[in-house]
Design a protein around this motif. Structure first.
Motif, mmCIF file in Angstrom:
data_model
loop_
_atom_site.group_PDB
_atom_site.id
_atom_site.type_symbol
_atom_site.label_atom_id
_atom_site.label_comp_id
_atom_site.label_asym_id
_atom_site.label_seq_id
_atom_site.Cartn_x
_atom_site.Cartn_y
_atom_site.Cartn_z
ATOM 1 N N PHE A 117 -4.543 41.060 -17.267
ATOM 2 C CA PHE A 117 -3.904 42.058 -18.109
ATOM 3 C C PHE A 117 -4.882 43.160 -18.494
ATOM 4 C CE2 PHE A 117 -0.761 38.734 -18.514
ATOM 5 C CZ PHE A 117 0.434 39.442 -18.636
ATOM 6 N N ASP A 118 -6.128 43.008 -18.077
ATOM 7 C CA ASP A 118 -7.125 44.045 -18.330
ATOM 8 C C ASP A 118 -7.032 45.155 -17.285
ATOM 9 O OD1 ASP A 118 -9.196 45.232 -19.730
ATOM 10 O OD2 ASP A 118 -10.777 44.103 -18.721
ATOM 11 N N LEU A 119 -6.194 44.947 -16.278
ATOM 12 C CA LEU A 119 -6.059 45.917 -15.191
ATOM 13 C C LEU A 119 -4.858 46.835 -15.419
ATOM 14 C CD1 LEU A 119 -6.916 46.870 -12.286
ATOM 15 C CD2 LEU A 119 -5.186 45.266 -11.436
ATOM 16 N N GLU A 120 -5.058 48.097 -15.141
ATOM 17 C CA GLU A 120 -3.968 49.069 -15.165
ATOM 18 C C GLU A 120 -3.940 49.777 -13.814
ATOM 19 O OE1 GLU A 120 -2.582 52.302 -18.365
ATOM 20 O OE2 GLU A 120 -4.480 52.794 -17.394
ATOM 21 N N VAL A 121 -2.744 49.862 -13.226
ATOM 22 C CA VAL A 121 -2.587 50.480 -11.902
ATOM 23 C C VAL A 121 -1.618 51.645 -12.017
ATOM 24 C CG1 VAL A 121 -1.939 50.127 -9.488
ATOM 25 C CG2 VAL A 121 -2.960 48.239 -10.800
ATOM 26 N N VAL A 122 -2.053 52.806 -11.544
ATOM 27 C CA VAL A 122 -1.198 53.996 -11.529
ATOM 28 C C VAL A 122 -1.135 54.510 -10.087
ATOM 29 C CG1 VAL A 122 -0.833 56.332 -12.411
ATOM 30 C CG2 VAL A 122 -1.880 54.591 -13.888
ATOM 31 N N HIS A 123 0.088 54.530 -9.551
ATOM 32 C CA HIS A 123 0.261 54.971 -8.160
ATOM 33 C C HIS A 123 0.911 56.353 -8.133
ATOM 34 C CE1 HIS A 123 0.760 54.927 -3.897
ATOM 35 N NE2 HIS A 123 2.085 54.962 -3.969
ATOM 36 N N HIS A 124 0.259 57.277 -7.460
ATOM 37 C CA HIS A 124 0.759 58.646 -7.305
ATOM 38 C C HIS A 124 1.398 58.764 -5.930
ATOM 39 C CE1 HIS A 124 -1.617 60.298 -10.789
ATOM 40 N NE2 HIS A 124 -2.279 59.164 -10.547
#
Length: 222
Positions: A117-124
């Protein structure tokens, strides 16, 4: 009395000789073996020392292997990876598998385990399949999801397709995008060729699948 002392003295000498003989026999049989064992132990020590270089010789191989598999993560069977992608995406085409490869690389780069849960993923990505498929591959690799609020999509142009992985606790981030060679090779793969192409992507070097995007200058908008 003199005769008795003489007899006793003679007997003592016989006993002493016998004891000496037994002792030498022990030294020959046991002692020599003991001495033979000691050199063997000393001989074993060099073998132990010989093992140490062997261990050092093995270490680089392990080290190299660790880099080959996400910095020490155990090697993953290709079928397991394809199943993981298909479980999220419904299939394992080349763009989803590329997203999976990027996600695994990013976890290793950020030092995070799967499902963190420490990971954040943002896909463009534009709202077009193949480019958007990368997000499902990222989800399969990392465990990030829309429902957990640590995977999000940002609309972008085709030229701006990239995925940012960020470690929330430290702010450390890595942004990855499909390599030019990958775009050219796997663009618009026919539906019947998707499975074979996805399997092929698993065997390609990282540089033929994705590349890191240099971080923007401090204070510059992305």
């Amino acid at each position: 009395m003199r005769e008795a002392r003489k007899t006793m003295s003679h007997a003592a000498w016989i006993l002493l000789a016998a004891m000496s003989s037994t002792g030498c026999g022990g030294a020959v049989a046991g002692g020599t073996a003991g001495h033979a064992t000691a050199p063997a132990e000393h001989a074993a020590a060099p073998a132990g020392h010989a093992t140490a270089p062997g261990e050092h010789a093995t270490a680089p191989a392990g080290h190299h292997h660790g880099h080959g598999h996400a910095h020490g993560r155990p090697a993953e069977a290709p079928d397991d990876a394809l199943r993981a992608v298909a479980a999220i995406h419904g299939g394992a085409g080349p763009w989803a598998v590329a997203g999976y490869r990027m996600g695994r690389y990013a976890l290793a780069k950020l030092g995070l385990p799967e499902k963190s849960f420490d990971l954040e993923v943002v896909h463009h990505s534009p709202r077009n399949v193949q480019f958007s498929c990368i997000a499902d591959g990222a989800a399969a690799a990392t465990g990030a999801s829309l429902g957990k609020l640590n995977l999000s999509l940002v609309e972008a142009t085709e030229a701006g397709v990239e995925t940012t992985y960020r470690r929330r606790s430290t702010g450390q981030a890595v942004t990855l995008r499909p390599a030019p060679a990958f775009r050219a090779r796997f663009r618009d793969v026919p539906r019947e060729g998707l499975a074979a192409a996805g399997k092929e992507v698993l065997s390609l070097p990282d540089a033929e699948v994705f590349e890191e995007v240099p971080p923007p200058p401090a204070g510059a908008p992305r």
